[in-house]
Design a protein around this motif. Structure first.
Motif, PDB file in Angstrom:
ATOM      1  N   ARG A   1      11.884  16.900  36.886  1.00 22.99           N
ATOM      2  CA  ARG A   1      12.139  15.856  36.182  1.00 22.99           C
ATOM      3  C   ARG A   1      11.377  15.140  35.394  1.00 22.99           C
ATOM      4  O   ARG A   1      11.394  14.676  34.014  1.00 22.99           O
ATOM      5  CB  ARG A   1      13.284  15.317  36.864  1.00 22.99           C
ATOM      6  N   VAL A   2      10.403  14.259  35.986  1.00 24.19           N
ATOM      7  CA  VAL A   2       9.429  13.793  35.438  1.00 24.19           C
ATOM      8  C   VAL A   2       8.670  14.130  34.387  1.00 24.19           C
ATOM      9  O   VAL A   2       8.535  13.546  33.457  1.00 24.19           O
ATOM     10  CB  VAL A   2       8.535  13.018  36.795  1.00 24.19           C
ATOM     11  N   LEU A   3       7.938  15.265  34.753  1.00 21.75           N
ATOM     12  CA  LEU A   3       7.105  16.055  33.796  1.00 21.75           C
ATOM     13  C   LEU A   3       7.938  16.529  32.468  1.00 21.75           C
ATOM     14  O   LEU A   3       7.246  16.305  31.472  1.00 21.75           O
ATOM     15  CB  LEU A   3       6.362  17.195  34.392  1.00 21.75           C
ATOM     16  N   GLY A   4       9.090  16.723  32.810  1.00 25.04           N
ATOM     17  CA  GLY A   4      10.001  17.214  31.704  1.00 25.04           C
ATOM     18  C   GLY A   4      10.141  15.994  30.725  1.00 25.04           C
ATOM     19  O   GLY A   4      10.141  16.192  29.534  1.00 25.04           O
ATOM     20  N   LEU A   5      10.486  14.965  31.345  1.00 22.30           N
ATOM     21  CA  LEU A   5      10.590  13.403  30.495  1.00 22.30           C
ATOM     22  C   LEU A   5       9.389  13.354  29.738  1.00 22.30           C
ATOM     23  O   LEU A   5       9.330  12.897  28.661  1.00 22.30           O
ATOM     24  CB  LEU A   5      11.063  12.414  31.539  1.00 22.30           C
TER      25      LEU A   5
ATOM     26  N   MET B   1       7.783  12.278  44.697  1.00 21.79           N
ATOM     27  CA  MET B   1       6.601  12.895  44.390  1.00 21.79           C
ATOM     28  C   MET B   1       5.431  12.187  45.267  1.00 21.79           C
ATOM     29  O   MET B   1       4.699  12.918  45.809  1.00 21.79           O
ATOM     30  CB  MET B   1       6.017  12.871  42.945  1.00 21.79           C
ATOM     31  N   GLU B   2       5.570  11.077  45.359  1.00 22.26           N
ATOM     32  CA  GLU B   2       4.678  10.088  46.266  1.00 22.26           C
ATOM     33  C   GLU B   2       4.709  10.385  47.654  1.00 22.26           C
ATOM     34  O   GLU B   2       3.803  10.605  48.484  1.00 22.26           O
ATOM     35  CB  GLU B   2       4.833   8.722  45.784  1.00 22.26           C
ATOM     36  N   ARG B   3       5.746  10.642  48.211  1.00 20.09           N
ATOM     37  CA  ARG B   3       6.286  10.920  49.622  1.00 20.09           C
ATOM     38  C   ARG B   3       5.756  12.160  49.850  1.00 20.09           C
ATOM     39  O   ARG B   3       5.166  12.420  51.055  1.00 20.09           O
ATOM     40  CB  ARG B   3       7.482  10.593  49.740  1.00 20.09           C
TER      41      ARG B   3
ATOM     42  N   SER C   1      16.341   6.487  37.316  1.00 23.26           N
ATOM     43  CA  SER C   1      16.222   7.440  38.370  1.00 23.26           C
ATOM     44  C   SER C   1      15.112   8.157  38.172  1.00 23.26           C
ATOM     45  O   SER C   1      14.424   8.167  39.222  1.00 23.26           O
ATOM     46  CB  SER C   1      17.591   8.321  38.509  1.00 23.26           C
ATOM     47  N   VAL C   2      14.544   8.749  37.022  1.00 20.55           N
ATOM     48  CA  VAL C   2      13.565   9.444  37.021  1.00 20.55           C
ATOM     49  C   VAL C   2      12.109   8.493  37.078  1.00 20.55           C
ATOM     50  O   VAL C   2      11.483   8.976  37.941  1.00 20.55           O
ATOM     51  CB  VAL C   2      13.687  10.005  35.667  1.00 20.55           C
ATOM     52  N   LEU C   3      12.314   7.419  36.411  1.00 17.72           N
ATOM     53  CA  LEU C   3      10.969   6.444  36.564  1.00 17.72           C
ATOM     54  C   LEU C   3      11.005   6.043  38.083  1.00 17.72           C
ATOM     55  O   LEU C   3       9.782   5.208  38.276  1.00 17.72           O
ATOM     56  CB  LEU C   3      11.218   5.393  35.614  1.00 17.72           C
ATOM     57  N   ASN C   4      12.022   5.859  38.676  1.00 19.01           N
ATOM     58  CA  ASN C   4      11.911   5.091  40.084  1.00 19.01           C
ATOM     59  C   ASN C   4      12.127   5.977  41.295  1.00 19.01           C
ATOM     60  O   ASN C   4      10.830   6.718  41.877  1.00 19.01           O
ATOM     61  CB  ASN C   4      12.896   4.108  40.286  1.00 19.01           C
ATOM     62  N   GLU C   5      13.092   6.653  41.495  1.00 20.43           N
ATOM     63  CA  GLU C   5      13.245   7.724  42.644  1.00 20.43           C
ATOM     64  C   GLU C   5      12.533   8.984  42.685  1.00 20.43           C
ATOM     65  O   GLU C   5      11.868   9.312  43.675  1.00 20.43           O
ATOM     66  CB  GLU C   5      14.597   7.773  42.983  1.00 20.43           C
TER      67      GLU C   5
ATOM     68  N   MET D   1       3.507   5.031  34.630  1.00 18.77           N
ATOM     69  CA  MET D   1       3.009   4.104  33.289  1.00 18.77           C
ATOM     70  C   MET D   1       3.163   5.255  32.247  1.00 18.77           C
ATOM     71  O   MET D   1       3.635   4.680  30.967  1.00 18.77           O
ATOM     72  CB  MET D   1       1.766   3.634  33.382  1.00 18.77           C
ATOM     73  N   ASP D   2       2.641   6.366  32.093  1.00 18.28           N
ATOM     74  CA  ASP D   2       2.695   7.371  31.306  1.00 18.28           C
ATOM     75  C   ASP D   2       4.018   7.786  30.872  1.00 18.28           C
ATOM     76  O   ASP D   2       4.232   7.787  29.396  1.00 18.28           O
ATOM     77  CB  ASP D   2       1.964   8.551  31.512  1.00 18.28           C
ATOM     78  N   ALA D   3       4.851   8.077  31.880  1.00 16.07           N
ATOM     79  CA  ALA D   3       6.075   8.259  31.401  1.00 16.07           C
ATOM     80  C   ALA D   3       6.914   7.005  30.841  1.00 16.07           C
ATOM     81  O   ALA D   3       7.659   7.266  29.449  1.00 16.07           O
ATOM     82  CB  ALA D   3       7.095   8.713  32.725  1.00 16.07           C
TER      83      ALA D   3
END
Length: 596
Positions: A324-328, A142-144, A133-137, A109-111
C-alpha cells in the motif's frame, strides 16, 4: 516478458538502495549471532564425550590429553562463544532497529512529499482517513517487521543450514529422517501465507475506511454535537469497526492454525531423533556425545520453527502494508510540476481563458463549457452567480488544481501548463472561504510559505488586514498558538489572518473565493476596507455571493451552468435588468425585509 508486479519485499529492497550496506551488515551480524548461538549445543556434546571417554575423547585426539584440562578448555571456549553471541546480538539489534527507523522516516517523508504533488482530482477520489492509515499505520507495520521479523527469518534459514550440516557430518542416515519434517513445515508456512495475503490486504482497507470515518467525525464534532447526532455517528463508527474486526478475525483464524500444525511436524522430527539416534548410540554406531549433540540440535533446529506462525503473521501484515505504501509512492502525477521558470517580479497579471471546458469525473454536465475571457493586468474582476455555475472551478483551473480537458489558460501570453507549477502559484495570493490555518503561532500562520519574514513585516501585514488589534489582545500576542485548523479563533479572526497572509505575500495576482461570506457585518466591513487597499495595482479575481462586495469591480461576470451569461459594471448590469439585476433585487429585498 514477465509483466507480473515485483514482490513487495523486492520493491522495498529496490527503494532502500542507499541502505543496502546497512542491510548487508545487519544480515552478517544475524548470521554470526546464529552461528555462536548453535555452538553451545555442540560444546555440550563435546563435554559429555569428555566425561564418558576421558583420554579417548575428541579433545584428546586434538592434543588436550588431561580430562581436567579438557573441561577447563571447554569452559573458556564456552565463555568466548557466549560473549561473541551477545556481542553480535547487540550489533544486529542496533543495525536492524536503526535501519527500521531510518527507512520508516524516509518512506513516510517521500510518500508525504509525493502526496502533496498529486493533483486535486486524486484527493477527490481518495479518502483522507485511508491516506492517514497508509502514512501512519502501514509504515509503522513495515518498521515492526524490520525491527525483528527480518532477523528472525534470516536466523531460521541460517540455523537450518548449520544444524543440517552438523547432522550430516555426524550421521547422514539420521539426518535425512530428522530433517524430513522441515520441507513440510516450510510448505505449510507458505501455504498459510498465500491465504493470509488477501485477508491482510482486506484488513488494511477496512482499517483505512475506519480511519476515514473517525477523522471526518472528529473534524466535524461541533456539527455532530449541535445536531445531537452522537448516537448516529457512533453507530457509523461501530459499523466500520465491526467490518475491521471481521476482516481481522478472518486473518486470525488462519494465522492461529499455523503453530499447531508446525508443532505436530516438530514432534515427528524430535521423536525420530530420540528413538533412532538412541538405538544407534546403544548399538555403538555413534558416541554418547554425538547423540547428545543430535538431541540438543534437533530441539534447537525445530523448536524455533514454532515462531514461524508469528513470523508469517508479521511478514504478511508487513507485505500488505508495504504494498500500500509503495503503491501510494508510485501513484503517477497527472499534473507535472516541471516547466519554464517564472520570475514573480516580472509577472504583470494579464490572464486569458481561451475556449476552456472542464468536467469533473462522474458528472454529466460540464462545470465550464467553452469559456473565453480576457482579464487585463491590474484589473479587478468579479464572478457571481448561483451555486454550481462554475465560479470556483474557474479558480481551480487557474491555480492548476485541475487542467482543462479543452482550451488553454494563459498568463501574460504564456500557457500556464508550460510554467513551473510552484512558480505559477507563487505569483498568486489565494484567500478561500474555508480558511486553513496550521497548528502554529499567529505569526507563523501569517508568514505561511514565507518563513524567513521579519516580525515587522508580519505586523505590518496584520495591520493592513485590520487584524493587529485582536492579535494584541491574545494571551501571547503574535506567538499565540491558534490550535488545530485555528479552532481557538473565531471565523472572522481566521479570515483576517488569511487576508494578512495574502497581503504579506504581495502577489501580482489575487484570488478571493468567498472571502467575506462567513463573517459578521463588522468583520466584513473591516475585511472589505483591507481588500479595497489590497486590490489596487494587481490583477484581482473575486468570487462572491454578496453582490455588495463587488460593486466597484472593473467588470462583473455572471456565470450559469459553466457559461458567462452577462458581463459589465455594477451599474451597467442593473440597467440591463437581467440575471444580475434580479440577484441584486433579491439580496437587497431580503435585507429590507430583515430590517423591517
Amino acid at each position: 516478458m514477465d509483466t507480473r508486479p515485483a514482490h513487495p519485499l523486492q520493491r522495498l529492497f529496490n527503494y532502500a538502495r542507499q541502505y543496502r550496506p546497512d542491510v548487508i551488515k545487519a544480515t552478517v551480524y544475524s548470521v554470526l549471532n546464529k552461528f555462536f548461538d548453535i555452538l553451545p549445543e555442540v560444546l555440550i556434546g563435546v563435554a559429555v564425550d569428555v566425561v564418558v571417554n576421558r583420554q579417548d575423547s575428541f579433545l584428546a585426539k586434538v592434543g588436550i590429553a588431561d580430562p581436567k584440562q579438557q573441561i577447563v578448555s571447554l569452559a573458556v571456549l564456552t565463555a568466548v562463544v557466549w560473549i561473541a553471541e551477545s556481542l553480535f546480538e547487540y550489533l544486529y539489534n542496533l543495525k536492524w532497529r536503526n535501519l527500521a527507523q531510518n527507512l520508516q522516516h524516509d518512506l513516510r517523508m517521500d510518500a508525504y512529499r509525493h502526496v502533496q504533488q498529486l493533483d486535486m482530482a486524486w484527493f477527490e477520489r481518495n479518502r483522507s482517513g485511508n491516506l492517514l492509515s497508509v502514512l501512519n499505520e502501514d509504515i509503522n507495520q513495515m518498521e515492526r517487521f524490520l525491527n525483528g521479523g527480518a532477523n528472525d527469518l534470516i536466523q531460521v534459514f541460517v540455523g537450518t543450514l548449520m544444524v543440517s550440516g552438523v547432522f550430516f557430518a555426524l550421521t547422514s542416515s539420521l539426518a535425512v529422517l530428522a530433517l524430513l519434517p522441515i520441507p513440510f513445515i516450510l510448505y505449510g508456512a507458505f501455504w498459510f501465507q498465500n491465504r493470509l495475503a488477501p485477508r491482510y490486504a482486506a484488513m488494511r482497507e477496512a482499517a483505512g475506511a475506519l480511519a476515514t470515518r473517525l477523522s471526518n467525525n472528529l473534524s466535524g464534532i461541533a456539527t455532530v454535537k449541535a445536531y445531537t447526532a452522537e448516537d448516529f455517528e457512533a453507530e457509523h463508527i461501530r459499523q466500520g469497526s465491526d467490518l475491521y474486526r471481521a476482516r481481522n478475525a478472518e486473518a486470525i483464524r488462519w494465522s492461529s492454525a499455523i503453530t499447531p500444525v508446525i508443532r505436530v511436524a516438530i514432534l515427528v522430527g524430535f521423536t525420530i531423533t530420540l528413538l533412532y539416534g538412541g538405538f544407534m548410540a546403544l548399538n555403538g554406531e555413534i558416541g554418547v556425545g554425538s547423540y547428545s549433540v543430535l538431541v540438543y540440535l534437533t530441539q534447537r533446529l525445530l523448536w524455533p520453527m514454532t515462531r514461524l506462525a508469528d513470523m508469517t503473521d508479521l511478514y504478511q501484515r508487513s507485505m500488505a502494508s508495504i504494498e500500500r505504501v509503495l503503491g501510494l509512492l508510485h501513484t503517477p502525477m497527472e499534473i507535472s510540476y516541471a516547466g519554464q521558470a517564472l520570475d514573480t517580479a516580472s509577472v504583470k497579471g494579464g490572464l486569458e481563458f481561451a475556449d476552456v471546458s472542464f468536467s469533473y469525473p462522474g458528472q454529466n454536465r460540464p462545470a465550464l463549457s467553452n469559456l473565453t475571457l480576457n482579464i487585463a493586468a491590474g484589473e479587478t474582476v468579479a464572478f457571481v452567480g448561483g451555486t454550481g455555475g462554475g465560479k470556483s472551478t474557474l479558480i481551480k483551473l487557474l491555480l492548476r488544481f485541475h487542467d482543462p480537458q479543452q482550451g488553454c489558460i494563459r498568463l501574460d501570453g504564456q500557457a500556464i501548463t508550460g510554467l513551473q507549477l510552484q512558480d505559477l502559484r507563487r505569483a498568486m495570493g489565494y484567500v478561500a472561504q474555508d480558511t486553513f490555518l496550521a497548528d502554529a503561532s499567529v505569526a507563523e500562520n501569517i508568514a505561511y510559505g514565507s518563513h524567513d519574514t521579519p516580525r515587522d513585516a508580519v505586523v505590518a501585514a496584520a495591520k493592513a488586514a485590520e487584524a493587529h488589534e485582536f492579535i494584541s489582545h491574545l494571551p501571547q500576542g503574535y506567538d499565540t498558538q491558534v490550535g488545530e485548523r485555528g479552532m481557538k479563533l473565531s471565523g472572522g479572526q481566521r479570515q483576517r489572518l488569511a487576508l494578512a497572509r495574502a497581503i504579506l505575500k504581495n502577489p501580482p495576482i489575487l484570488i478571493l473565493d468567498e472571502a467575506t461570506s462567513a463573517v459578521d457585518n463588522e468583520t466584513e466591513a473591516a475585511i472589505q476596507r483591507s481588500l479595497d487597499r489590497l486590490v489596487v495595482g494587481r490583477t484581482s479575481l473575486i468570487i462572491a455571493h454578496r453582490l455588495s462586495t463587488v460593486r466597484h469591480a472593473h467588470c462583473i461576470h455572471v456565470l450559469e451552468h459553466g457559461r458567462i451569461v452577462e458581463s459589465g459594471t455594477h451599474d451597467g448590469l442593473l440597467q440591463r435588468n437581467g440575471v444580475y439585476a434580479a440577484l441584486w433585487r433579491l439580496q437587497t429585498g431580503e435585507r429590507e425585509g430583515a430590517l423591517a
